[in-house]
Design an enzyme around this catalytic site. Structure first.
Site, mmCIF file in Angstrom:
data_model
loop_
_atom_site.group_PDB
_atom_site.id
_atom_site.type_symbol
_atom_site.label_atom_id
_atom_site.label_comp_id
_atom_site.label_asym_id
_atom_site.label_seq_id
_atom_site.Cartn_x
_atom_site.Cartn_y
_atom_site.Cartn_z
ATOM 1 N NE ARG A 73 -3.828 2.430 0.798
ATOM 2 C CZ ARG A 73 -4.651 2.893 0.166
ATOM 3 N NH1 ARG A 73 -4.963 2.561 -1.144
ATOM 4 N NH2 ARG A 73 -5.711 3.670 0.617
ATOM 5 C CD GLU A 168 -8.875 -25.003 27.412
ATOM 6 O OE1 GLU A 168 -8.294 -25.450 28.399
ATOM 7 O OE2 GLU A 168 -9.267 -25.721 26.325
ATOM 8 C CD GLU A 172 -9.796 -11.443 34.358
ATOM 9 O OE1 GLU A 172 -9.775 -12.417 33.674
ATOM 10 O OE2 GLU A 172 -10.576 -10.406 33.972
#
Ligand SMILES: Cc1cc2nc3c(=O)[nH]c(=O)nc-3n(C[C@H](O)[C@H](O)[C@H](O)COP(=O)(O)OP(=O)(O)OC[C@H]3O[C@@H](n4cnc5c(N)ncnc54)[C@H](O)[C@@H]3O)c2cc1C
Length: 184
Positions: A73, A168, A172
């Protein structure tokens, strides 16, 4: 059973299932009574490692797609890849993926050597899934309207990546495991 329409991971349909008044014959017992959580814990080390490997693969694919785009790009008379901010961002993305991959190899070695790896499994789950979350979002930003299109795979990596930080076992919980392992 109720089908749950999910944002991503459409190759793996989700169902809400419930059991009520189900009799399980004694000869269907798997393992020793009272050891279910311990046995499941051993399985989770392998499944979390597999999930981390999947996250790393998706993160690498997002990096590769972003790299291809910024090389091809052109804006303001130059390749997007020639803007230093873009080059540095892509380097940081690739570095995070490589760090996660190195941790994965280390964990695979621990697992195959039968060594303890509770801390490393949780650490890898955190590093790999949060790498995918960050890298896929940055790749989407870097490829802008191209990446946002449903016709390109980047939006799929980004959508699929949402699952990994809580699937899974939420990250935390992984941090709680690590805290315990380092004596906090
Ligand atoms: C596509 C898909 C496939 C799945 N496949 C499976 C499968 O094959 N097998 C299976 O068993 N499960 C599967 N799951 C379930 C998945 O493991 C759970 O979504 C995940 O464990 C989180 O549980 P929950 O959704 O009930 O979230 P909750 O328990 O409601 O948690 C929501 C959020 O609360 C926060 N939180 C929760 N607990 C704590 C805590 N102790 N401390 C701090 N914050 C906390 C976290 O941010 C967490 O993301 C799947 C889920 C999806 C979406």
């Amino acid at each position: 059973m109720t089908r749950l329409p999910a944002v991503g991971n459409h190759c793996m349909p989700s169902w809400d299932i419930g059991f009520e008044d189900v009799d399980i014959p004694a000869d269907a017992l798997m393992g020793e009574p009272g050891q279910g959580l311990r046995n499941m814990g051993k399985t989770l080390a392998h499944s979390r490692t597999g999930q981390a490997a999947l996250a790393i693969g998706l993160a690498q694919a997002a990096c590769d797609a972003a790299k291809t785009y910024v090389i091809e790009r052109r804006q303001f008379g130059q390749r997007i890849a020639d803007f230093q901010v873009i080059r540095h961002r892509l380097v940081d993305m690739q570095t995070r993926v490589d760090q996660a991959r190195l941790l994965l190899y280390y964990l695979c070695w621990l697992l195959s050597a039968g060594k303890p790896c509770r801390k490393e499994t949780a650490q890898l789950k955190i590093v790999a899934t949060e790498t995918l979350e960050a890298v896929s979002a940055q790749a989407m930003h870097m490829t802008a309207s191209f990446g946002y299109s449903q016709d390109t795979p980047l939006q799929r990596y980004w959508r699929d990546g949402r699952l990994f930080t809580f699937g899974e076992g939420a990250n935390e919980l992984q941090r709680d495991f690590v805290a315990r392992e380092i004596g906090l």
